[in-house]
Design a protein around this motif. Structure first.
Motif, PDB file in Angstrom:
ATOM      1  N   GLY A 130       0.789  -1.231  -0.013  1.00 51.99           N
ATOM      2  CA  GLY A 130      -0.015   0.098  -0.104  1.00 51.99           C
ATOM      3  C   GLY A 130       0.654   1.107  -0.082  1.00 51.99           C
ATOM      4  N   LEU A 131       1.855   1.211   0.768  1.00 49.55           N
ATOM      5  CA  LEU A 131       2.832   2.424   0.594  1.00 49.55           C
ATOM      6  C   LEU A 131       3.535   2.558  -0.620  1.00 49.55           C
ATOM      7  CD1 LEU A 131       4.614   1.966   4.304  1.00 49.55           C
ATOM      8  CD2 LEU A 131       2.714   3.688   3.659  1.00 49.55           C
ATOM      9  N   GLU A 134       1.044   4.242  -2.784  1.00 54.56           N
ATOM     10  CA  GLU A 134       1.292   5.377  -2.517  1.00 54.56           C
ATOM     11  C   GLU A 134       2.237   6.328  -2.867  1.00 54.56           C
ATOM     12  OE1 GLU A 134      -0.223   9.136  -0.634  1.00 54.56           O
ATOM     13  OE2 GLU A 134      -1.335   7.147  -0.799  1.00 54.56           O
ATOM     14  N   ALA A 135       3.763   5.979  -2.892  1.00 54.57           N
ATOM     15  CA  ALA A 135       4.682   6.455  -3.485  1.00 54.57           C
ATOM     16  C   ALA A 135       4.737   6.498  -5.177  1.00 54.57           C
ATOM     17  CB  ALA A 135       5.793   5.801  -2.983  1.00 54.57           C
ATOM     18  N   ALA A 136       4.272   5.476  -5.581  1.00 53.40           N
ATOM     19  CA  ALA A 136       4.228   5.550  -7.053  1.00 53.40           C
ATOM     20  C   ALA A 136       3.187   6.423  -7.605  1.00 53.40           C
ATOM     21  CB  ALA A 136       3.728   3.907  -7.411  1.00 53.40           C
ATOM     22  N   ILE A 172       6.872   9.248   3.248  1.00 50.16           N
ATOM     23  CA  ILE A 172       6.608   7.674   3.262  1.00 50.16           C
ATOM     24  C   ILE A 172       7.660   6.776   3.753  1.00 50.16           C
ATOM     25  CG2 ILE A 172       6.028   5.799   1.739  1.00 50.16           C
ATOM     26  CD1 ILE A 172       4.536   7.899  -0.242  1.00 50.16           C
ATOM     27  N   PRO A 173       7.505   6.134   4.478  1.00 47.92           N
ATOM     28  CA  PRO A 173       8.704   5.509   5.354  1.00 47.92           C
ATOM     29  C   PRO A 173       9.421   4.098   4.319  1.00 47.92           C
ATOM     30  CG  PRO A 173       6.840   4.607   6.492  1.00 47.92           C
ATOM     31  CD  PRO A 173       6.370   5.928   5.352  1.00 47.92           C
ATOM     32  N   LEU A 174       9.705   4.536   3.201  1.00 47.09           N
ATOM     33  CA  LEU A 174      10.466   3.284   2.417  1.00 47.09           C
ATOM     34  C   LEU A 174      11.672   3.515   2.115  1.00 47.09           C
ATOM     35  CD1 LEU A 174       7.350   2.683   0.176  1.00 47.09           C
ATOM     36  CD2 LEU A 174       8.078   1.190   2.063  1.00 47.09           C
ATOM     37  N   LYS A 175      12.477   2.494   1.856  1.00 47.69           N
ATOM     38  CA  LYS A 175      13.636   2.451   1.074  1.00 47.69           C
ATOM     39  C   LYS A 175      13.961   3.035   0.009  1.00 47.69           C
ATOM     40  CE  LYS A 175      16.093   0.907   4.948  1.00 47.69           C
ATOM     41  NZ  LYS A 175      16.612   1.448   5.866  1.00 47.69           N
TER      42      LYS A 175
END
Length: 217
Positions: A130-131, A134-136, A172-175
């Motif tokens: 889901g994150l 959101e980022a894409a 957004i907390p992603l690498k």
């Protein structure tokens, strides 16, 4: 009509233009947007996997490819209108979800109803898939706005879209988000441009500001 009705309905996404009512050098349909979101998302997911994350690829492809299907029924409503109040946004989401549900109940065979309810639902949540969606989704806002600004479009809507989409991605907390800011965004702002709009300055000002006001989806 069965699943044929679903396949036929996809033609509508080709005819719904994003950011309606604004001057644009290039029109973007919802269908084209959805395809690009899938491409961004799968690359982001690859980055996450390289960093040790586990990705549910089936879920990812389902939610990214269908995340805007509901616009078949309500269109691409202008963002300032859609987000003018939380009550209106909630109401529109309920209407969209209700119309999707009714479509599935009316057209989709019983054995596939649960599958379609799952894949056509709002996919943005706190799961890693889901994150990534959101980022894409926000990344396509960045590229749509950047393309217009680079060509000299001075509509304030695109400056706002570009700035706030960057801020939304940053939260957004992603690498893969770290990778985007470290390795992709510098290449984007370094592209040669004859635009009267100073994209580098807008980018630097956006990243120096508070990320507390994300641009709405």
């Amino acid at each position: 009509m069965g699943i044929h009705a679903y396949f036929r309905s996809l033609d509508v996404l080709d005819r719904i233009i994003r950011c309606p009512g604004k001057f644009k050098f290039e029109e973007h349909s919802v269908a084209a947007h959805s395809w690009k979101v899938v491409q961004y998302a799968k690359t982001f997911a690859d980055i996450e996997e390289q960093q040790g994350a586990t990705i549910d690829w089936k879920k990812l492809y389902r939610i990214t490819s269908s995340h805007d299907y509901g616009e078949i029924f309500i269109g691409d409503i202008k963002t300032p209108v859609k987000h003018s109040s939380m009550q209106l946004r909630t109401l529109l989401q309920r209407v969209e979800e209700g119309m999707i549900h009714n479509f599935i109940e009316e057209h989709i065979p019983r054995e596939f109803k649960a599958i379609f309810q799952e894949q056509l639902r709002e996919g943005k949540d706190q799961s890693i898939e889901g994150l990534i969606l959101e980022a894409a989704d926000k990344l396509d806002q960045v590229y749509e706005a950047f393309s217009e600004l680079q060509r000299g479009n001075t509509e304030k809507e695109f400056v706002s879209m570009y700035r706030h989409a960057l801020l939304s991605i940053r939260r957004i907390p992603l690498k893969c988000v770290d990778y985007f800011f470290d390795s992709i965004l510098p290449d984007l702002v370094s592209e040669e441009s004859m635009s009267p709009v100073d994209i580098r300055k807008i980018t630097e000002e956006a990243l120096a500001s508070s990320p507390s006001q994300p641009y709405p989806a």
